[in-house]
Scaffold this motif. Structure first.
Motif, PDB file in Angstrom:
ATOM      1  N   GLN A  73      -4.722   5.306  -7.706  1.00  0.00           N
ATOM      2  CA  GLN A  73      -5.953   5.224  -6.934  1.00  0.00           C
ATOM      3  C   GLN A  73      -6.199   6.541  -6.209  1.00  0.00           C
ATOM      4  OE1 GLN A  73      -4.832   1.708  -4.706  1.00  0.00           O
ATOM      5  NE2 GLN A  73      -5.875   0.371  -6.147  1.00  0.00           N
ATOM      6  N   SER A  75      -7.681   8.587  -3.389  1.00  0.00           N
ATOM      7  CA  SER A  75      -8.156   8.467  -2.024  1.00  0.00           C
ATOM      8  C   SER A  75      -8.685   9.819  -1.562  1.00  0.00           C
ATOM      9  CB  SER A  75      -7.012   7.992  -1.118  1.00  0.00           C
ATOM     10  OG  SER A  75      -7.469   7.778   0.191  1.00  0.00           O
ATOM     11  N   ARG A  80      -2.829   8.107  -4.971  1.00  0.00           N
ATOM     12  CA  ARG A  80      -1.808   7.147  -4.562  1.00  0.00           C
ATOM     13  C   ARG A  80      -1.328   6.403  -5.807  1.00  0.00           C
ATOM     14  NH1 ARG A  80      -2.634   5.897   0.955  1.00  0.00           N
ATOM     15  NH2 ARG A  80      -3.641   7.688   1.946  1.00  0.00           N
ATOM     16  N   ALA A 247     -14.921   7.682   2.420  1.00  0.00           N
ATOM     17  CA  ALA A 247     -14.435   6.433   3.012  1.00  0.00           C
ATOM     18  C   ALA A 247     -15.511   5.800   3.870  1.00  0.00           C
ATOM     19  CB  ALA A 247     -13.179   6.690   3.842  1.00  0.00           C
ATOM     20  N   THR A 714      -7.580   2.045  -0.425  1.00  0.00           N
ATOM     21  CA  THR A 714      -6.643   2.382   0.650  1.00  0.00           C
ATOM     22  C   THR A 714      -7.293   2.060   1.977  1.00  0.00           C
ATOM     23  OG1 THR A 714      -7.443   4.671   0.830  1.00  0.00           O
ATOM     24  CG2 THR A 714      -5.630   4.261  -0.703  1.00  0.00           C
ATOM     25  N   THR A 721     -11.409   3.405   5.017  1.00  0.00           N
ATOM     26  CA  THR A 721     -11.252   2.589   3.818  1.00  0.00           C
ATOM     27  C   THR A 721     -11.963   3.250   2.650  1.00  0.00           C
ATOM     28  OG1 THR A 721     -11.193   0.586   5.165  1.00  0.00           O
ATOM     29  CG2 THR A 721     -11.686   0.311   2.827  1.00  0.00           C
ATOM     30  N   VAL A 722     -11.230   3.507   1.586  1.00  0.00           N
ATOM     31  CA  VAL A 722     -11.814   4.099   0.384  1.00  0.00           C
ATOM     32  C   VAL A 722     -12.135   2.980  -0.601  1.00  0.00           C
ATOM     33  CG1 VAL A 722     -11.442   5.660  -1.553  1.00  0.00           C
ATOM     34  CG2 VAL A 722     -10.562   6.254   0.717  1.00  0.00           C
TER      35      VAL A 722
END
Length: 737
Positions: A73, A75, A80, A247, A714, A721-722
């Motif tokens: 993922q 971010s 990540r 985000a 995330t 928050t993404v």
């Protein structure tokens, strides 16, 4: 969608209509030597370059939901990786991942540089489980290895162009030229853009992120002068100018956060992708992110007959600048805006010298030495934190952060009987990390000794570990392999921000001290290495005349000192801290494979069961998280894909669909006792392709995330928050010459 929806099959669907539809064999290098995937005793997924192109999967984040028990993922602060519930969130210059990301066998240390575009790829090998013997440190969760195509002894070329929703416009090209019998050259380029998925509801004129704007090029040369000598040199460079404001506040997905018990809300996809936060203390600026990479890799192999000696060396340079507009929750019901400026420069060098036996005798062995060095300089400044008692500029300056690793390793497989083999291997690793730097409390961006203060922010730690692997594999039949192993993994320890009261050090030519008011206990400045012991048993089989496959893996891990990272407040000041989470247990079952009913029909499937939880963990002195699930560890997932080729006049029309259903899982912030539950969901893709018989061109139309549902990828301790990507559609034209 092609079979790469669940990675067991990495070859393109055959176009001929004969009755034979056997699954083609894939040659992999997961054990650092070429071998068929079906005969490699490791749980892995292999994604072929042709199918990556068909499905339009050209970044690591695109693969995340398409591999068993794997999440990749992207971010705002880098890639990540979570494999079988194990991941790490420290993406700073002093942190290390739990899963290694490699390009052509070279470890990429920085998660920010791992968000690379895939182009002219031969295959991607994703190994699940600790790989501490052959791949080394920071592989407690597994390995992702992206393998580029090498120059070939024939002429070929291609060009492609893609257009789609959100202003998608991509282009790429490749040409391969055999200069003579000894030398072949290959060049590839790519350029990719799409507009932001996020919408600005803040009342400012600025664009937000989840966009794309990157380009890259690679030049490769393969030289084979004879006498068993082969040299392969690759040089690549790239630039990425995306927007780092990618985000939204966690309140876009959850209510009840202030109570400490977040509950999934019912907002629409459009609202989830809209940032409506208006900071009471600052005005945002236009966010940006500028990345530049330049990498040189060289491989040299000398076949001596009984053995081959090889060397793999690389130099990588990565530069990163960004401006990020933080959403920063300082109290359950209070959030501030924080502008974060960042500049960093990273240089890494690595060398591996290895000798491996040749031939088909009962012994297959390899041994080698490894050396790695990364030097980084990084400057962070955070503005607008005066409401919490800080100066206009809160600065972290590190020059340099130094990481060194060296290792010696060996592994041997011996045929005890014609169908039974035993493997034993070990690796000894030494790691050294250090940082010279300070935390500055400044009135302006430039330090002024008359008005500003500095405190020491330096650290050093050394760690070492021997990791090992024992295994047995047995041919139940010519098409069925049974294997079992016990292995260990190791992830280096590190240090946190801060200093011990009274300490001092010369930084940038002047002495910087640690005031008593800023000092923290020495034992909180370091965290211990993360280790794992893993038991695994598996089966790989082909049946129905080679037209169907099944890969099974059952595993159990015992983790010690699992490393968890998050923002926290130390002496009233924000810091990024990693702690050891005591113990964790991971166990599960994976099954995946494919069925080729005819040469034009292919079904892919995957099913996973996973129980990954803490067995001993106290985020603070009051609460026990024993039994709490690890992040990104759904209890079960199911994936299905189907592809059919229609013989039409003059060509083949291929239609495909795939879907993945996941149970709920957690994203946690242990420092705040927050557990964000991501509900169970499905995600589906569609693909339609046309290729004329004997033609030089092909056309693909694709839709991804048909449901148009987004989820948090995330969630940080500050509430950032993404989101995942919404529904997208595109069309790609390829031309070969």
């Amino acid at each position: 969608m092609s079979s790469i929806a669940w990675g067991a099959a990495a070859q393109s669907l055959p176009q001929q209509s004969d009755s034979g539809a056997a699954i083609p064999e894939i040659i992999v290098t997961a054990q650092r030597s070429a071998a068929p995937e079906s005969k490699t005793p490791v749980a892995m997924s292999v994604l072929g370059g042709a199918d990556l192109e068909k499905a339009g999967l050209d970044t690591a984040g695109d693969l995340g939901a398409r591999l068993p028990n794997v999440y990749l993922q992207e971010s705002f602060d880098g890639l990540r990786i979570a494999i079988r519930g194990v991941s790490n969130a420290d993406v700073t210059e002093k942190g290390d991942p739990s899963a290694a990301f490699m390009v052509d066998g070279v470890y990429l240390a920085r998660p920010q540089s791992q968000t690379v575009s895939f182009y002219d790829v031969e295959r991607i090998e994703v190994l699940r489980g600790p790989q501490g013997t052959l791949y080394g440190r920071n592989t407690t969760a597994g390995v992702v290895n992206v393998i580029s195509k090498a120059p070939a002894p024939y002429f070929e070329g291609n060009a492609n162009a893609t257009v789609g929703s959100y202003g998608t416009r991509n282009a790429g090209a490749m040409v391969n030229v055999p200069v003579n019998d000894m030398l072949a050259l290959r060049a590839a380029v790519t350029a990719n853009r799409h507009d932001a998925y996020l919408r600005n509801g803040q009342g400012t004129p600025y664009t937000l992120g989840l966009d794309r704007d990157d380009r890259a090029a690679r030049l490769s040369a393969k030289f084979s002068p004879g006498h068993g000598v082969t040299a392969l040199v690759r040089y690549d460079a790239g630039r990425d100018d995306t927007n780092n404001d990618s985000a939204v506040p966690d309140a876009n997905f959850y209510s009840g956060i202030a109570s400490g018990k977040p509950v999934w809300n019912d907002d629409s996809t459009s609202r989830r992708l809209t940032n409506r936060f208006r900071a009471p203390n600052s005005v945002p600026e236009q966010g940006y992110s500028r990345k530049k990479t330049a990498n040189l890799t060289a491989e040299l192999a000398w076949d001596l007959g009984p053995a081959t000696v090889s060397w793999l060396g690389a130099h990588r340079h990565f530069e990163h600048d960004y401006l990020y507009n933080f959403y920063y929750r300082v109290a359950p019901t209070v959030a501030l805006g924080t502008r974060n400026d960042f500049h960093a420069d990273y240089a890494q060098d690595s060398h591996e010298l290895r000798i491996a036996t040749n031939g088909s005798g009962p012994l297959n062995a390899q041994a080698g030495v490894y050396w790695f060095h990364e030097k980084a300089t990084a400057l962070y400044d955070f503005r607008d934190l005066q409401p919490v008692g800080l100066t206009p500029y809160y600065v972290f300056d590190s020059d340099p952060v130094d990481a060194r690793s060296k290792a010696v390793f060996g592994q041997a497989t011996y045929a005890i009987a014609p169908r039974l083999r035993a493997t034993a291997g070990a690796r000894y690793t030494e790691d050294d990390k250090s940082r010279y730097g300070y935390i500055g409390y400044q009135q302006k961006a430039a330090f002024n000794p008359a008005t500003d203060l500095r405190e020491l922010n330096a650290g050093a730690i050394s760690s070492h570990k021997t990791t090992w692997r024992l295994g047995l594999d047995y041919d139940l039949s010519p098409a069925t392999l049974l294997y079992g192993s016990v292995s260990t993994g190791y992830k280096a320890g590190g240090f946190n921000d801060g200093c011990v009261s009274g300490a001092s050090q010369v930084v940038a030519g002047s002495t910087v001290t640690c005031p008593a008011a800023s000092g923290v206990p020495a034992d909180t400045l370091v965290y211990r290495p993360e280790t794992v012991r893993a038991w695994e048993a598996g089966l790989k089989t082909r049946f129905w005349d080679g037209r169907a496959s099944l890969n099974l893996a059952a595993f159990h891990y015992d983790y010690r000192n699992l490393q968890l990272s998050a923002e926290t407040v130390v002496n009233g000041r924000p810091r990024y801290e990693t702690t050891n989470a005591g113990e964790a247990a991971v166990r599960g079952l994976e099954a995946d494979g494919q069925v080729r009913a005819t040469a034009h029909d292919r079904v892919t499937y995957a099913f996973t069961l996973l129980d990954a939880h803490y067995t001993s963990y106290m985020p603070d002195s009051l609460h026990s998280w024993a039994g709490v699930k690890l992040d990104r560890a759904p209890g079960r997932t199911l994936a299905l894909g189907y592809e059919h080729g229609f013989d039409l006049a003059g060509g083949v029309l291929t239609a495909g669909a795939s879907t993945r259903a996941s149970a709920a899982y957690l994203l946690s912030v242990p420092t705040q006792q927050l557990q964000f539950r991501v509900p169970g969901h499905t995600e589906s893709d569609l693909r339609l392709g046309w290729e004329p018989l004997g033609g030089r061109w092909s056309l693909q139309a694709r839709v991804r995330n048909l449901e148009n549902e987004v989820r948090p990828l995330t969630i940080s301790a500050s509430g950032l928050t993404v989101p995942s990507a919404p529904r997208t559609a595109d069309m790609r034209l390829d031309y070969r010459f």
